[in-house]
Design an enzyme around this catalytic site. Sequence first.
Site, mmCIF file in Angstrom:
data_model
loop_
_atom_site.group_PDB
_atom_site.id
_atom_site.type_symbol
_atom_site.label_atom_id
_atom_site.label_comp_id
_atom_site.label_asym_id
_atom_site.label_seq_id
_atom_site.Cartn_x
_atom_site.Cartn_y
_atom_site.Cartn_z
ATOM 1 N N GLY A 78 6.096 4.014 2.731
ATOM 2 C CA GLY A 78 4.842 3.558 2.160
ATOM 3 C C GLY A 78 4.757 2.051 2.138
ATOM 4 N N PRO A 79 3.571 1.516 1.899
ATOM 5 C CA PRO A 79 3.398 0.062 1.850
ATOM 6 C C PRO A 79 4.205 -0.558 0.715
ATOM 7 C CG PRO A 79 1.274 1.211 1.963
ATOM 8 C CD PRO A 79 2.318 2.243 1.677
ATOM 9 N N PRO A 80 4.434 -1.865 0.778
ATOM 10 C CA PRO A 80 5.169 -2.526 -0.315
ATOM 11 C C PRO A 80 4.427 -2.412 -1.637
ATOM 12 C CG PRO A 80 5.027 -3.954 1.627
ATOM 13 C CD PRO A 80 4.122 -2.795 1.886
ATOM 14 N N GLY A 81 5.193 -2.244 -2.708
ATOM 15 C CA GLY A 81 4.614 -2.240 -4.042
ATOM 16 C C GLY A 81 4.025 -0.925 -4.497
ATOM 17 N N GLY A 97 5.743 1.810 -5.333
ATOM 18 C CA GLY A 97 6.582 2.504 -6.309
ATOM 19 C C GLY A 97 7.691 3.339 -5.717
ATOM 20 N N LYS A 98 8.193 3.010 -4.541
ATOM 21 C CA LYS A 98 9.262 3.794 -3.925
ATOM 22 C C LYS A 98 10.559 3.668 -4.737
ATOM 23 C CE LYS A 98 8.719 1.636 0.025
ATOM 24 N NZ LYS A 98 7.493 0.858 -0.250
ATOM 25 N N THR A 99 10.923 2.447 -5.103
ATOM 26 C CA THR A 99 12.133 2.245 -5.898
ATOM 27 C C THR A 99 11.983 2.872 -7.278
ATOM 28 O OG1 THR A 99 12.511 0.166 -4.732
ATOM 29 C CG2 THR A 99 13.736 0.514 -6.771
ATOM 30 N N GLU A 143 -22.958 -18.449 3.212
ATOM 31 C CA GLU A 143 -22.668 -17.265 2.390
ATOM 32 C C GLU A 143 -23.912 -16.394 2.212
ATOM 33 O OE1 GLU A 143 -19.693 -16.540 1.797
ATOM 34 O OE2 GLU A 143 -18.876 -18.468 2.401
ATOM 35 N N ASP A 198 -14.195 -15.417 10.918
ATOM 36 C CA ASP A 198 -15.167 -14.342 11.153
ATOM 37 C C ASP A 198 -15.145 -13.917 12.613
ATOM 38 O OD1 ASP A 198 -16.023 -14.472 8.505
ATOM 39 O OD2 ASP A 198 -17.462 -16.053 8.955
#
Length: 653
Positions: free
Chosen positions: A199-202, A204-206, A422, A499
């Site tokens: 999964g992506p970093p952060g 909650g794997k750990t 903008e 852009d």
Amino acid sequence: MKNDMLKNILIWTVVATVMLSIFNHFSGQKLMGSSSQLAYSDFIDRVRDGSVSQVSIEGGTIHGVFTDGKAFTTYNPGDAGLMGDLLNNNVKVTARPPEKQSLLMQIFISWFPMLLLIAIWIFFMRSMSGGLGGKGGPMSFGKSKARMLTDDQVKVTLEDVAGADEAKEEVGEIVDFLRDPEKYQNLGGNIPRGVLMVGPPGTGKTLLAKAIAGEAKVPFFSISGSDFVEMFVGVGASRVRDMFEQAKAHSPCIIFIDEIDAVGRSRGAGMGGGNDEREQTLNQMLVEMDGFEGSEGVIVIAATNRADVLDPALLRPGRFDRQVTVGLPDVRGREQILKVHMRKVPLSDDVKPALIARGTPGFSGADLANLVNEAALFAARNNDRLVTQAHFEKAKDKILMGVERKSMVMSEEEKKLTAYHEAGHAIVGYSVPEHDPVYKVSIMPRGRALGVTMYLPEEDSYSYSKRKLESQLSSLYGGRIAEEMIFGADAVTTGASNDIMRATQIARNMVTKWGLSDKLGPLMYEEEDNGSLMGSSRNANVSGEISKEIDVEIRNFIDRNYQRAEQILTDKIDVLHAMADALMQYETIDSDQIKNLMEGKEPGEPKDWQERSGGDDSSSTPVLSDEAETPTGDTKTDLSSGDSVEGGEPKLH
């Protein structure tokens, strides 16, 4: 505790040795006042003329006092008539035998400098490495660096893991096996030896791995993939063996290897012909996980965000035979994660986790934890006792866009150009179909961006239609087209460089990866080259003729949407002027003002105008960012949310 005691003993031994040496040096000298060194010949002359009152002889050293009270010191070269001269001139004589040192003391003093250097070297080596033969010491290269947490040290449980319900279900039976292994063994079942969390970093794997150990109440060994590899060949393999030996001694237990791709990449790519240190380490890990001896009761959990580069032998059944995907949380998962992190924060009654979760698509668990922390910091700066909804919204603005640069002075002309740029993004984004709603437009510099157009997705998106992608192409060119329409082609700035890059990448992916070109059809003409050092995605098998057609199709996508954006701004030129004027006046306009402007009404004041005009450093409107430009063109910050285009390519799940 033992290492600390040995360190203290060593320190006091060195101190005592130094003090003893100093004492021995000065104790052999009996100072009689402040003595001066005197030549022996002058000493004899002073004795004979009656100027010396008394002397003390110790070996060959003579300490004496003149009749005027001044002390002196001289050395007897072996004059046999000295004593007669002293007695004949009425000099008071005292004598001491020379101090005799033991053989052991003589050896110690002669070896003292070398012993002191050795002691200092041992002290520093133990301080840096935690012990000569202990973990990390200079004599323990082959020892495992895994840190073991006992069952009572792991306080995390599955209740602390939110937003990953499917992953929790996947690992639930692992917890059940560790609690009652006979339940499965009696039926001939074997629990997976390894679980790979992807999964992506952060996300909650750990945390999930710790929760498994906390639920099962078993020891937990934690180590990073990079801790195995050293410059010495064979060290990594030795560390793998030592780690599994420790784990077997504490089985049942869990070994958690973070960032396993550091050591588990596919073999055969090394310069050593397969014999380099990393590959030997991987070979040993493969053997330990499914060798002749086996590792009963030891479950290996690994985490990575690059499962595609791992060696196939590592992923086969019997090793990491179960893969658990820990992805970004959805809106319900984000709400649960926020509630977990909000337990430690005193909240106001107006805080609504559901509203915050809806406004943070693409946030990982770590991002949400940071959001709660930043909100608490905002409250502390204002000396507030409770964290309010406004604090969370300020924190979200800071995370997505950066801190407002109030000290930055922009010229009126540059500010006006940014306002039209903008406004062009906002008007086109508001008008094209399937585009995320425009939520806020600002020309207040934040971070590295001079202006920001923000979009708030109505719901989480997991796929993108051709219509939505083309709408994004149109909105990306809205800023550049607005500059050209108002200020002329020669006044167009470099602010649209990012852009253009993102639009070109989207168009290329539509043609070469996603099969959205009617002319070239649903074929893949480019693929990511994960082994390339430069990250190239060009497929060398494409012929020159096809490559030319790809470029033509990319240009067709760009031209078609560029013309559509230009037509929208031409039709709504009055709205463009009105929105730019509103931005010049208020600097930031919200969704209600944007809606009024698009309907031809007066925009009115922003909801937080009174607060901002009173000196507050942020608005209190929930926002999501999608655009950010700087006139320099090469330092533009991409502030995309998870549902917006990031780096020119939408996330497809």
